[in-house]
Enzyme design. Structure first.
Site, short mmCIF file in Angstrom:
data_model
loop_
_atom_site.label_atom_id
_atom_site.label_comp_id
_atom_site.label_asym_id
_atom_site.label_seq_id
_atom_site.Cartn_x
_atom_site.Cartn_y
_atom_site.Cartn_z
N ASP A 337 -22.26 -5.41 -0.34
CA ASP A 337 -21.03 -5.44 0.44
C ASP A 337 -21.16 -6.57 1.46
O ASP A 337 -22.28 -6.97 1.82
CB ASP A 337 -20.85 -4.09 1.13
CG ASP A 337 -19.56 -4.02 1.93
OD1 ASP A 337 -18.58 -4.66 1.52
OD2 ASP A 337 -19.57 -3.36 2.98
N ASP A 339 -19.14 -7.09 4.79
CA ASP A 339 -19.03 -6.76 6.22
C ASP A 339 -19.84 -5.52 6.55
O ASP A 339 -19.69 -4.47 5.91
CB ASP A 339 -17.57 -6.55 6.59
CG ASP A 339 -16.73 -7.78 6.29
OD1 ASP A 339 -17.23 -8.90 6.56
OD2 ASP A 339 -15.61 -7.63 5.78
N VAL A 346 -16.68 -7.61 11.66
CA VAL A 346 -15.62 -7.97 12.61
C VAL A 346 -14.31 -7.57 11.94
O VAL A 346 -13.92 -8.20 10.95
CB VAL A 346 -15.63 -9.48 12.93
CG1 VAL A 346 -14.47 -9.82 13.87
CG2 VAL A 346 -16.96 -9.90 13.53
N TYR A 348 -11.02 -7.23 10.16
CA TYR A 348 -9.97 -8.16 9.74
C TYR A 348 -10.29 -9.58 10.20
O TYR A 348 -9.43 -10.30 10.73
CB TYR A 348 -8.59 -7.72 10.24
CG TYR A 348 -8.27 -6.31 9.83
CD1 TYR A 348 -8.12 -5.98 8.49
CD2 TYR A 348 -8.12 -5.31 10.79
CE1 TYR A 348 -7.83 -4.67 8.11
CE2 TYR A 348 -7.82 -4.00 10.42
CZ TYR A 348 -7.69 -3.69 9.07
OH TYR A 348 -7.42 -2.41 8.69
N ASN A 380 -14.23 -5.41 -0.44
CA ASN A 380 -12.84 -5.00 -0.32
C ASN A 380 -12.19 -5.80 0.82
O ASN A 380 -12.70 -5.79 1.94
CB ASN A 380 -12.73 -3.51 0.02
CG ASN A 380 -13.18 -2.60 -1.11
OD1 ASN A 380 -13.23 -3.02 -2.26
ND2 ASN A 380 -13.52 -1.37 -0.76
N GLN A 381 -11.07 -6.46 0.52
CA GLN A 381 -10.36 -7.24 1.54
C GLN A 381 -8.88 -6.82 1.53
O GLN A 381 -7.99 -7.58 1.14
CB GLN A 381 -10.54 -8.73 1.29
CG GLN A 381 -11.96 -9.22 1.49
CD GLN A 381 -12.45 -9.05 2.93
OE1 GLN A 381 -11.68 -9.18 3.89
NE2 GLN A 381 -13.73 -8.73 3.09
N CYS A 414 -11.70 -7.80 -3.85
CA CYS A 414 -10.50 -7.00 -4.10
C CYS A 414 -9.49 -7.31 -3.00
O CYS A 414 -9.72 -6.99 -1.82
CB CYS A 414 -10.83 -5.51 -4.11
SG CYS A 414 -9.35 -4.46 -4.16
N HIS A 416 -6.43 -6.07 -2.73
CA HIS A 416 -5.35 -5.09 -2.71
C HIS A 416 -5.42 -4.19 -1.48
O HIS A 416 -6.49 -3.95 -0.93
CB HIS A 416 -5.39 -4.24 -3.98
CG HIS A 416 -5.34 -5.06 -5.23
ND1 HIS A 416 -6.44 -5.29 -6.03
CD2 HIS A 416 -4.32 -5.74 -5.80
CE1 HIS A 416 -6.09 -6.04 -7.06
NE2 HIS A 416 -4.81 -6.34 -6.94
N CYS A 422 -5.36 0.13 -7.27
CA CYS A 422 -6.05 -0.79 -8.20
C CYS A 422 -7.39 -0.19 -8.65
O CYS A 422 -7.88 0.77 -8.07
CB CYS A 422 -6.30 -2.13 -7.52
SG CYS A 422 -7.47 -2.04 -6.15
N ARG A 425 -10.86 -1.84 -6.16
CA ARG A 425 -11.28 -1.48 -4.81
C ARG A 425 -12.44 -0.49 -4.87
O ARG A 425 -12.35 0.56 -5.50
CB ARG A 425 -10.09 -0.88 -4.04
CG ARG A 425 -10.44 -0.48 -2.61
CD ARG A 425 -9.22 0.03 -1.86
NE ARG A 425 -9.59 0.57 -0.55
CZ ARG A 425 -9.81 -0.17 0.53
NH1 ARG A 425 -9.66 -1.49 0.46
NH2 ARG A 425 -10.16 0.39 1.68
#
Length: 453
Positions: A337, A339, A346, A348, A380-381, A414, A416, A422, A425
């Site tokens: 992963d 973040d 941090v 977003y 995941n974004q 990702c 979404h 989806c 994620r």
């Protein structure tokens, strides 16, 4: 990786101790005709060796250092660095034929057609034509009939990943190749014999070489532990003289015990049995010739010692490997992963200047890459899907992570929102499976590390 159409979809991996024979191999690869493989990886297994020069082979050559881990570990480091569909292993004391590349291309095409996951070359051992071969030369000549030897063996990389590669508990260039083949066969793969030809010249050896070879009996004990009593039949490995060596050692031990307990007659009978066994063994080795003084002297000396050495190593291996289980190889791929795992979280974040690695991340990644384990990022974004960040901002942050901690073998993102439904994620598996497909890694040999469930 998409293979160049004028290149073979394989990487040639050569573990080496820097012997003079390596130059003959590299020269032969430089002169062979046919389409070249994608890459050449030399794995220098000398603990403190000088720098290796791959020379002009016409291949994209890489030299890795494995620092004395042994041939199994050196080969593992080599194939884990490969990015091709196939991996072709060569020993550093073989000489490929002038049409080796062309024949390898044919063998790989045949393997693809019949579904084989491994392809073994044909091997010849040149022997002197002006005299009978020595005992050492005859032993080397037996390699021409051996099955599964990695003097010249090609495997599909995804199958190496599936079974975990070579078992590094085999410390010598002995049985580690048969063990790998039996695990491949047990997993449902098939290995075919191709048409390419390599020559295996007989290496120079001193008079005690046959005595040192008896250490392989410990590896045979590991094979029995891992594959059961029938492993020799499956690996096409003859039993040899170990039962006779054990009988000679037992007779000698009985003689000594009888002598110590005052049973002189029994001691004499047992000693005669041991001496008779040694004499038969020496005669069997001397009979084929040559019968010059040096060879006969070597046979007499080593024949008196080999039975005891063989029995000792067999007993040592049986005891030492009594609890051995299946080979626990390191993973082929570790996905992180982003973040909170690789870099401080941090929320977003769209600013590359705010990217800061967590303590220990760089060292962990460096250790994985040094072992040939591939690395990637799965992140995941959802800020892209929710509109908080643009795809360009996320890409800029990812580029900064790559700059600080890369290179990574794969990035999976990702974009979404959490409620989009989806399949990519996390914790859904699509990004992990896509990474494995991209890198020809078995998902069962993949580890995912993250800070959030």
């Amino acid at each position: 990786m998409v293979s160049d159409p004028v290149r073979l979809p394989t990487t040639v991996v050569v573990p080496t101790l820097g012997r003079p024979s390596l130059r003959l191999l590299l020269d032969a690869l430089g002169c062979a005709c046919g389409p070249r493989p994608q890459a050449l990886v030399l794995v220098d297994d000398r603990p403190d060796g000088a720098e290796l020069d791959p020379g002009a082979t016409g291949l994209a050559a890489t030299v890795l250092r494995s620092d004395g881990v042994g041939p199994a570990g050196a080969r593992n480091l080599g194939w884990r660095r490969a990015r091709t569909r196939w991996v072709s292993f060569l020993d550093d004391d073989v000489v490929p034929g002038p049409d080796w590349y062309a024949r390898l291309a044919e063998d790989l095409a045949a393997a693809e057609r019949d579904g084989s996951v491994g392809s073994q070359a044909r091997l010849e051992v040149p022997l002197p034509d002006d005299r009978p071969p020595t005992d050492w030369e005859r032993g080397t000549a037996g390699l021409a009939q051996a099955a599964f030897i990695t003097a010249d063996m090609t495997y599909r990389r995804d199958w190496l990943s599936r079974v975990g590669g070579f078992d590094e508990r085999f410390p010598r260039a002995f049985r580690e190749d048969s063990d790998l083949a039996l695990r491949v066969l047990a997993a449902g793969g098939t290995v075919s014999r191709g048409q390419r030809l390599v020559s295996h010249p007989v290496r120079p050896a001193d008079r005690w070489a046959s005595l040192r070879q008896q250490a392989g009996n410990a590896d045979d004990a590991l094979m029995r532990r891992l594959h059961g009593a029938g492993w020799r039949g499956a690996a096409h490995a003859p039993l040899g003289r170990l039962p006779r060596h054990v009988a000679i050692t037992s007779a000698a031990a009985t003689s000594l015990l009888a002598l110590l307990t005052g049973h002189r007659r029994g001691a004499a009978v047992a000693a005669a049995a041991a001496a008779g066994g040694i004499a038969e063994f020496a005669a069997a080795r001397i009979r084929p010739g040559p019968r010059d003084g040096a060879e006969v002297g070597t046979m007499l000396l080593t024949s008196a010692a080999v039975p005891f050495a063989a029995t000792w190593h067999a007993a040592r291996g049986t005891w030492g490997h009594r609890h051995a289980g299946p080979w626990a190889a390191p993973p082929d791929l570790v996905l992180f992963d982003r973040d909170g795992t690789l870099v401080h979280d941090v929320p977003y974040n769209g600013d590359p200047d705010l990217v800061e690695p967590v303590p220990g991340a760089e060292r962990a990644l460096r250790r994985l890459r040094a072992a040939g384990v591939r690395t990637g990022v799965v992140t995941n974004q959802s800020a892209i899907g929710s509109g908080r960040l643009s795809a360009a901002q996320v890409e800029a942050v990812n580029a900064r992570v790559e700059q600080l901690l890369g290179p990574f073998d794969t990035w999976q993102v990702c974009p979404h929102a959490a409620d989009d439904g989806c399949e990519c994620r996390k914790p859904r598996p699509a990004m992990v499976l896509d990474a494995c497909r991209q890198l020809a890694a078995d998902p069962g040999r993949c580890v995912v590390i993250g800070d959030i469930g």
